[in-house]
Design a protein around this motif. Structure first.
Motif, PDB file in Angstrom:
ATOM      1  N   UNK A  47    -103.088 -39.642  21.754  1.00 60.49           N
ATOM      2  CA  UNK A  47    -103.696 -39.094  20.537  1.00 60.49           C
ATOM      3  C   UNK A  47    -103.144 -37.695  20.269  1.00 60.49           C
ATOM      4  N   UNK A  48    -101.923 -37.636  19.780  1.00 60.76           N
ATOM      5  CA  UNK A  48    -101.271 -36.357  19.487  1.00 60.76           C
ATOM      6  C   UNK A  48    -100.769 -36.352  18.053  1.00 60.76           C
ATOM      7  N   UNK A  49    -100.449 -35.177  17.569  1.00 57.44           N
ATOM      8  CA  UNK A  49     -99.922 -35.072  16.215  1.00 57.44           C
ATOM      9  C   UNK A  49    -100.138 -33.688  15.637  1.00 57.44           C
ATOM     10  N   UNK A  50     -99.514 -33.439  14.507  1.00 56.13           N
ATOM     11  CA  UNK A  50     -99.604 -32.137  13.828  1.00 56.13           C
ATOM     12  C   UNK A  50    -100.949 -32.005  13.133  1.00 56.13           C
ATOM     13  N   UNK A  51    -101.655 -30.900  13.421  1.00 59.38           N
ATOM     14  CA  UNK A  51    -102.978 -30.671  12.818  1.00 59.38           C
ATOM     15  C   UNK A  51    -103.044 -29.340  12.067  1.00 59.38           C
ATOM     16  N   UNK A  52    -101.944 -28.617  12.004  1.00 68.43           N
ATOM     17  CA  UNK A  52    -101.933 -27.340  11.281  1.00 68.43           C
ATOM     18  C   UNK A  52    -102.792 -26.288  11.955  1.00 68.43           C
ATOM     19  N   UNK A  53    -103.658 -25.671  11.174  1.00 67.00           N
ATOM     20  CA  UNK A  53    -104.516 -24.598  11.685  1.00 67.00           C
ATOM     21  C   UNK A  53    -105.869 -25.096  12.181  1.00 67.00           C
ATOM     22  N   UNK A  54    -105.994 -26.392  12.397  1.00 64.63           N
ATOM     23  CA  UNK A  54    -107.281 -26.963  12.822  1.00 64.63           C
ATOM     24  C   UNK A  54    -107.704 -26.434  14.186  1.00 64.63           C
ATOM     25  N   UNK A  55    -106.742 -26.228  15.076  1.00 63.91           N
ATOM     26  CA  UNK A  55    -107.079 -25.694  16.398  1.00 63.91           C
ATOM     27  C   UNK A  55    -107.651 -24.284  16.288  1.00 63.91           C
ATOM     28  N   UNK A  56    -107.064 -23.471  15.410  1.00 67.04           N
ATOM     29  CA  UNK A  56    -107.555 -22.109  15.221  1.00 67.04           C
ATOM     30  C   UNK A  56    -108.970 -22.132  14.630  1.00 67.04           C
ATOM     31  N   UNK A  57    -109.205 -23.016  13.663  1.00 63.19           N
ATOM     32  CA  UNK A  57    -110.532 -23.121  13.060  1.00 63.19           C
ATOM     33  C   UNK A  57    -111.561 -23.574  14.091  1.00 63.19           C
ATOM     34  N   UNK A  58    -111.178 -24.512  14.919  1.00 61.21           N
ATOM     35  CA  UNK A  58    -112.085 -25.023  15.950  1.00 61.21           C
ATOM     36  C   UNK A  58    -112.427 -23.933  16.963  1.00 61.21           C
ATOM     37  N   UNK A  59    -111.432 -23.126  17.309  1.00 58.96           N
ATOM     38  CA  UNK A  59    -111.656 -22.024  18.259  1.00 58.96           C
ATOM     39  C   UNK A  59    -112.593 -20.994  17.657  1.00 58.96           C
ATOM     40  N   UNK A  60    -112.351 -20.612  16.397  1.00 61.69           N
ATOM     41  CA  UNK A  60    -113.158 -19.575  15.751  1.00 61.69           C
ATOM     42  C   UNK A  60    -114.584 -20.045  15.467  1.00 61.69           C
ATOM     43  N   UNK A  61    -114.810 -21.339  15.414  1.00 60.55           N
ATOM     44  CA  UNK A  61    -116.163 -21.869  15.202  1.00 60.55           C
ATOM     45  C   UNK A  61    -116.915 -22.089  16.510  1.00 60.55           C
ATOM     46  N   UNK A  62    -116.260 -21.846  17.628  1.00 57.51           N
ATOM     47  CA  UNK A  62    -116.872 -22.094  18.932  1.00 57.51           C
ATOM     48  C   UNK A  62    -117.734 -20.911  19.372  1.00 57.51           C
ATOM     49  N   UNK A  63    -118.939 -21.190  19.844  1.00 57.29           N
ATOM     50  CA  UNK A  63    -119.807 -20.137  20.384  1.00 57.29           C
ATOM     51  C   UNK A  63    -119.205 -19.515  21.643  1.00 57.29           C
TER      52      UNK A  63
END
Length: 291
Positions: A47-63
């Protein structure tokens, strides 16, 4: 022709370091950035692939990220404050010509020479929760009656980590400030003495302003050190959530949870914070030099 030969010689001499920097610095930076734009978790290799800035958004939304950021900022403020104040004090004490000046310099540099993990282990025995050296000292002086659990509370643990890191960082700041002190012409102090200035006035109007560029270098170094604390925290408290900073958060995300995409995004956020701090400090340093 001579100019062409000199230019070719200059390029030939720079070529090895250019290759080393490209392979060991710039290629990993580019590769890590490419990982941060992909979904790359080793527990799900298909389950791999290009996700753009999704990783950054997920990190910044993490408590967990904001908790680690708070810890990092606390460490940053305390380490920079302690390192700057005590670094200047040590530099002033070393700025004397005595028979033991060399011995004093060697003693001052010793903490800087210790590997961070060794530094953390030494201080772990000092701040041991039971009857470590610090608890014995405070009980002997009558300051406390019961041993303090140094590693059981969040900000107390972070304060201990900041003290340990500052102890390792102070020598560099002291050496830089000492170089700045010895670069100030003695004529300035003689002129101030003739005008009736005392020690405090001389420090305020001569030593302080002329030392600002050197203090800026020390602050920059201490800031980068504080953001990248790892060994001391692990040596004192392990990988517990209590003292977790951004670097440990990045390490756990990448190598414990095997999420290379989010871990790479965290790494770039840490690098961005360091770059912003370095930019502002160096800009202020340039202004002081021009002034």
């Amino acid at each position: 022709m001579k100019k062409k030969h000199k230019g070719a010689l200059g390029i030939a001499l720079l070529l090895p370091i250019i290759i080393i920097m490209a392979v060991l610095v710039y290629y990993p930076i580019i590769k890590t950035f490419s990982y941060s734009l992909q979904k790359m978790k080793l527990t799900a290799p298909q389950d791999t692939g290009f996700v753009g800035l999704a990783n950054y958004r997920c990190v910044l939304e993490s408590d967990s990220f904001w908790y680690s950021l708070q810890n990092t900022l606390f460490l940053l403020v305390v380490v920079v404050l302690f390192t700057t104040v005590f670094g200047i004090c040590v530099a002033l004490m070393l700025n004397v010509d005595t028979k033991i000046s060399g011995l004093l310099m060697a003693a001052a540099v010793l903490p800087w020479a210790l590997p961070p993990v060794v530094n953390g282990i030494i201080w772990r025995f000092i701040f041991y929760p039971g009857y470590g050296f610090m608890n014995k000292l405070l009980i002997g002086l009558g300051v406390i009656e019961q041993p303090i659990e140094w590693m059981s509370r969040r900000f107390l643990l972070l304060f201990v980590v900041a003290v340990v890191v500052a102890w390792r960082s102070i020598p560099f700041t002291a050496i830089v400030c000492l170089a700045g002190l010895r670069a100030i012409p003695h004529e300035f102090y003689e002129a101030a003495r003739i005008d009736g200035a005392g020690r405090w006035s001389s420090f305020r109007y001569i030593t302080g302003p002329l030392m600002l560029p050197f203090i800026g270098i020390g602050i920059t170094s201490a800031s980068i050190t504080a953001i990248n604390i790892f060994d001391e925290i692990v040596a004192l408290a392990g990988y517990s959530d209590l003292g977790k900073n951004l670097l440990i958060e990045s390490y756990l995300t990448t190598f414990s949870f095997l999420d290379f995409g989010k871990g790479s995004a965290l790494t770039y956020i840490i690098m961005l914070i360091s770059a912003i701090l370095g930019f502002f400090y160096l800009r202020n340093l340039t202004r002081e030099v021009e002034y």
